[in-house]
Scaffold this active site. Structure first.
Site, PDB file in Angstrom:
ATOM      1  N   GLU A  82      26.793  38.687 -10.708  1.00  8.46           N
ATOM      2  CA  GLU A  82      28.122  39.252 -10.902  1.00  8.46           C
ATOM      3  C   GLU A  82      28.598  39.108 -12.351  1.00  8.46           C
ATOM      4  O   GLU A  82      29.131  40.048 -12.922  1.00  8.46           O
ATOM      5  CB  GLU A  82      29.109  38.575  -9.942  1.00  8.46           C
ATOM      6  CG  GLU A  82      30.530  39.113  -9.987  1.00  8.46           C
ATOM      7  CD  GLU A  82      30.651  40.547  -9.457  1.00  8.46           C
ATOM      8  OE1 GLU A  82      29.670  41.055  -8.870  1.00  8.46           O
ATOM      9  OE2 GLU A  82      31.717  41.149  -9.646  1.00  8.46           O
ATOM     10  N   ASP A  83      28.402  37.932 -12.929  1.00  9.31           N
ATOM     11  CA  ASP A  83      29.058  37.644 -14.212  1.00  9.31           C
ATOM     12  C   ASP A  83      28.136  37.577 -15.426  1.00  9.31           C
ATOM     13  O   ASP A  83      28.597  37.353 -16.541  1.00  9.31           O
ATOM     14  CB  ASP A  83      29.813  36.306 -14.119  1.00  9.31           C
ATOM     15  CG  ASP A  83      30.963  36.382 -13.127  1.00  9.31           C
ATOM     16  OD1 ASP A  83      31.439  37.506 -12.862  1.00  9.31           O
ATOM     17  OD2 ASP A  83      31.381  35.326 -12.611  1.00  9.31           O
TER      18      ASP A  83
END
Ligand code: MN
Length: 730
Positions: A82-83
Site C-alpha cells: 500500500e505505502d
C-alpha cells in the site's frame, strides 16, 4: 519518542514470538523485518516516530495471538504494498506465496473506503470483510493493525478519531467477537468508546480509579482465598481477578439505566484448571464458599457459544454483599476464549510445524461452527465464514459507499439494475475502482462500482440476458424489451387485427369512427387503439378476441346511439299495435288469437329466424324454423299455418348450438372461455365424444335475436379443431 533501534526492536518482537511459538524461524522473520524496515525508510507516523514501528507493533500483536511465522512476517510487511514500491511478485519471490497473498489481502481490506453507513449496511460490510479475507489470517492481521492504530489514535485529528472509532466499534470489534478473539474485542471496544463518548468513558474510569485500591485489595484477597481452598480440595488451578472492561460496564449502565455507583460486579474472576471434570468440581466448591445469585449460572461447556467459547459462568455474593462473576474453564478453553480462531495456530504450533491446505483449515472452522447448537447468532457466524467456503455472494460498494450484496459472479449489469432499472437501461459502460471494465466483468468483493449512463443509450442488448446473474436484472431487461418494442408490436398487431376484421366482415372505418372510439376504449379498458394492437402484437391478446369484442361494442352502440326520439315514439306505437294483435310469446299467429304457443325443440327458433307454425292436436301451435327438416319434409300437410314474430321482442328464447370438433383436451374450456367473453347467457353446455376422434358440444343459450346467435357461432368457429357448427333441426 525513544529512538528506533532495529536490533532492539527485533529482540523485543523475538521475545514475544519465542514465548508464544517456541519453534518459530526467527531468521526468516528477521529477513522480513529488515526488508520492511528498508521499504518504509524515511516514512514517519503522525507522532513523528518511524512508520515501521507501526508494522512492528502489529507483528507483536500477531505474535501474541500465537499466529504462525507467515502471519508475523506478513504483519511486518502489511503496509508495504500500500505505502511503498514493493509489489506482490517481489514479496512472493522473497517470502513465498502465503506471505505475499496475506499482505495483498490486508491491503485490499485497507483500501475499502467506509462512509457512514446505516446499521443494516454494517452487517453487509462485516460479511464483506470476512468474504474478502479469503484466509482467516488476513482478518486477524487486519485486526492487529487496527488495534495498534486505535492505541495510537491520540495523534490523529478529531474527525479521524471519530470516524475510525465508529468503524472499529461497528465493524472490527464485532468481527473480533465473532472470531472469538475476546481480548482484542474488549480492547477495541474500550479504545473506541474513549473517542465516541469521552465523557461516559471517563465517568467509568474515574470511578474505577477511585475504587481501584479497594477493588485490587478485594481482588487479591479473593484470589488467595479461592486458590488456597482449591489447594485443600486437591485441585490445581490458577485464579485471575480482573476489572471488567470499560465498554461492558458502559453497556450495562445504559441497558439497565444504572449509574456507575449502582454497578457492583466490576470485578470478575477466572479459575483455570487442567481438565474438564475439575471445572464442575470448582463450581461446586465456589457455590459452597459464596451464595450464588439465582439465574446467573450458565454452562457454556456443554453448550458452547457460537464462536466456540466454553466456560462455566456464575455470579456469587462475596464479602460485604458485593456480587462478582466467576468464570471456570480449562487452559485449552481459556486459549480459545482469549484468541478465538487464532488459538488454532497456537495448538498447531508443535515441533512438526506441519502445514495445512486452506481446505483443511476451513474444514476445521466449518466443523467448529457446525457443532454449535446455540441458536442465536450461530447462523450468522456460519453464514459469514461460509463466504470463504462457498462464495455465493459478492459485496461491492456504490460510489457513495453503500454496500450492495449480489450473487457471486454478478457483473456491472446486475449492479446497475440493483440500483434502479433506469440506471440499467441507460447504462453504456462501467468503471470498477476507477477503471473502465467490460460489462461482463465479474465483480469482486470490495470493488467500488460506477455505472456510466447516457440519455442517448439505445437500451439494453439481448446479450445482457446471458451476462446478468441476478433474476432482478434479467427480469428488468425483459420488461424493457416488452415495453420498448411497442412500435414493432403495434404494426404487427394492427395487421393481425385488420385481417381478422376482414374475415368476419367488420369495416375498419367503423372501428376508427371518432364517435365509436371512446366506447371501444372503455370496453377494452385501454388508453388508445394502439394499446390493443400492441397487445395483439406482443401476444397478450388474440386478434379474434379483440375484433369480436369490438364488433359487439359497435353493434351495441349503434342501436343505442342511433335511436332517435322519433324511433322511440314509433316503438311505443308498435307495442300498442302488437298488443292489439295479441302477440303471444312474441309470435303472431294468423287468424288465431290468444292460442297456445310452444317452440319446437328440434330447431329452437328465435326472433330473426323465418318461422312457420304447426297446429298440434290439443297442444296449440308449435313454432318451427322454415329451414327445419320437419317442415321441409311435409310442407304439404294442411296443418302448417303462417306465423310471424312480433315487431318488438322483449323476451329471450332458448336456442341450441351444435358443435362438431376434433376430440382434444381443453376443447370445452376454449368454448366456455369464448361464451364467457361474449357474455352469452348459457343455460346448458354438454360435450361428448362421438368416436372417430370427434366430439360434439351442445350449448343451449338464451338470446333475443338470431344475430346474437350468429355472433356466437362466428366466434366459436375460431376455436381450434372446430369442423362444423349448426343450430340443429337440419
Ligand atoms: Mn497498518
Amino acid at each position: 519518542m525513544t529512538e528506533f533501534v532495529p536490533d532492539k526492536a527485533f529482540d523485543a518482537l523475538a521475545a514475544v514470538i519465542r514465548e508464544n511459538t517456541p519453534h518459530a524461524d526467527l531468521a526468516r522473520i528477521r529477513e522480513a523485518f529488515d526488508f520492511a524496515a528498508a521499504a518504509h525508510e524515511g516514512q514517519k507516523r503522525k507522532d513523528g516516530s518511524p512508520y515501521f514501528t507501526h508494522a512492528v507493533a502489529a507483528a507483536t500483536i500477531t505474535a501474541e495471538m500465537g499466529l504462525d511465522d507467515e502471519s508475523v512476517m506478513a504483519a511486518l510487511l502489511h503496509d508495504t504494498i500500500e505505502d511503498t514500491d514493493v509489489t506482490h511478485e517481489q514479496l512472493e519471490q522473497l517470502f513465498g506465496p502465503d506471505v505475499a497473498d496475506i499482505v495483498e489481502g490486508v491491503t485490499k481490506l485497507t483500501r475499502v473506503q467506509y462512509s457512514t453507513l446505516e446499521e443494516a449496511q454494517m452487517e453487509n460490510l462485516r460479511k464483506m470483510l470476512l468474504a474478502m479475507a479469503k484466509d482467516i489470517r488476513v482478518i486477524l492481521i487486519k485486526l492487529a493493525d487496527r488495534l495498534h492504530n486505535m492505541r495510537t489514535m491520540e495523534y490523529q485529528s478529531p474527525e479521524k478519531q471519530l470516524s475510525k472509532s465508529r468503524e472499529t466499534m461497528e465493524v472490527y470489534a464485532p468481527i473480533a467477537h465473532r472470531l472469538g478473539v475476546e481480548r482484542m474485542k474488549d480492547e477495541l471496544e474500550d479504545l473506541s468508546l474513549l473517542y465516541l463518548d469521552p465523557v461516559g468513558y471517563r465517568e467509568i474510569t474515574s470511578i474505577l480509579d477511585k475504587r481501584r485500591e479497594t477493588l485490587e485489595k478485594f481482588q487479591k484477597a479473593m484470589e488467595e482465598r479461592i486458590e488456597s481452598r482449591m489447594e485443600r480440595e486437591g485441585i490445581a488451578c490458577k485464579v485471575y481477578g480482573r476489572l471488567k472492561h470499560i465498554y461492558s460496564i458502559y453497556r450495562k449502565m445504559y441497558a439497565q439505566h444504572l449509574g456507575v455507583e449502582e454497578i457492583f460486579d466490576l470485578c470478575a474472576f477466572r479459575v483455570i484448571v487442567n481438565d474438564l471434570a475439575d471445572c464442575y468440581n470448582v463450581l461446586g466448591i465456589i457455590h459452597e464458599m459464596f451464595r450464588p445469585v439465582p439465574g446467573r449460572f450458565k454452562d457454556y461447556i456443554s453448550t458452547p457459544k457460537p464462536n466456540n467459547y466454553q466456560s462455566l459462568h456464575t455470579t456469587v455474593i462475596g464479602t460485604e454483599g458485593i456480587p462478582f462473576e466467576v468464570q471456570i474453564r480449562t487452559w485449552q478453553m481459556h486459549m480459545t476464549a482469549e484468541y478465538g480462531v487464532a488459538a488454532h495456530w497456537k495448538y498447531k504450533s508443535g515441533p512438526a510445524g506441519h502445514k495445512e491446505g486452506d481446505e483443511e483449515k476451513f474444514a476445521w472452522i466449518r466443523r467448529l461452527l457446525e457443532t454449535q447448537q446455540d441458536a442465536g447468532d450461530v447462523q450468522d457466524l456460519y453464514h459469514d465464514l461460509k463466504m470463504d467456503l462457498f462464495d455465493d455472494e459478492v459485496f461491492v460498494f456504490t460510489p457513495n459507499g453503500d454496500v450492495k450484496s449480489l450473487p457471486a459472479g454478478a457483473t456491472p449489469i446486475d449492479f446497475a439494475y440493483s440500483i434502479h432499472s433506469a440506471v440499467g437501461n441507460s447504462m453504456t459502460g462501467a468503471k470498477v475502482n476507477g477503471r473502465i471494465v467490460p460489462i461482463a466483468y465479474p465483480l469482486q468483493n470490495g470493488d467500488i462500482v460506477t455505472i456510466i449512463t447516457s440519455h442517448s443509450s439505445a437500451g439494453p442488448s439481448r446479450d445482457w440476458l446471458n451476462i446478468a446473474k441476478s433474476g432482478e436484472a434479467r427480469s428488468k431487461i425483459k420488461q424493457w424489451f416488452k415495453r420498448e418494442r411497442r412500435e414493432e408490436n403495434i404494426v404487427q398487431g394492427r395487421e393481425m387485427f385488420e385481417a381478422e376484421a376482414r374475415r368476419i366482415g367488420l369495416v375498419m372505418a367503423d372501428v376508427t369512427d371518432p364517435e365509436m372510439v371512446p366506447h371501444i376504449l372503455k370496453r377494452m379498458a385501454v388508453q388508445d387503439l394502439d394499446d390493443i394492437y400492441a397487445s395483439i402484437g406482443y401476444g397478450g391478446m388474440t386478434a379474434a378476441h379483440a375484433v369480436g369484442r369490438i364488433r359487439d361494442e359497435i353493434v351495441r352502440n349503434r342501436t343505442t346511439v342511433r335511436k332517435t326520439e322519433l324511433e322511440k315514439m314509433q316503438e311505443r306505437a308498435d307495442r300498442r299495435q302488437q298488443k292489439e294483435l295479441r302477440a303471444v310469446q312474441g309470435v303472431l299467429v294468423e287468424g288465431l288469437d290468444n292460442c297456445l304457443i310452444k317452440f319446437s325443440r328440434c330447431c329452437t327458433p328465435v326472433p330473426g329466424d323465418p318461422i312457420v307454425g304447426f297446429i298440434t292436436r290439443g297442444l296449440g301451435v308449435s313454432i318451427h324454423r322454415k329451414d327445419c327438416v320437419n317442415y321441409r319434409r311435409d310442407t304439404d300437410n294442411g296443418r302448417w299455418i303462417t306465423v310471424s314474430w312480433a315487431d318488438r321482442i322483449t323476451d329471450s328464447y332458448a336456442a341450441d348450438i351444435y358443435i362438431t370438433a376434433d376430440e382434444r383436451g381443453g376443447l370445452v374450456m376454449d368454448v366456455a372461455t369464448i361464451l364467457n367473453s361474449l357474455n352469452a347467457k348459457v343455460r346448458s353446455l354438454n360435450a361428448r365424444d362421438t368416436g372417430k376422434g370427434l366430439s360434439t358440444v351442445i350449448i343451449t343459450l338464451e338470446v333475443s335475436h338470431s344475430s346474437e346467435l350468429q355472433t356466437v357461432i362466428n366466434k366459436l368457429q375460431t376455436v381450434r379443431g372446430v369442423r362444423d357448427i349448426n343450430r340443429g333441426g337440419q
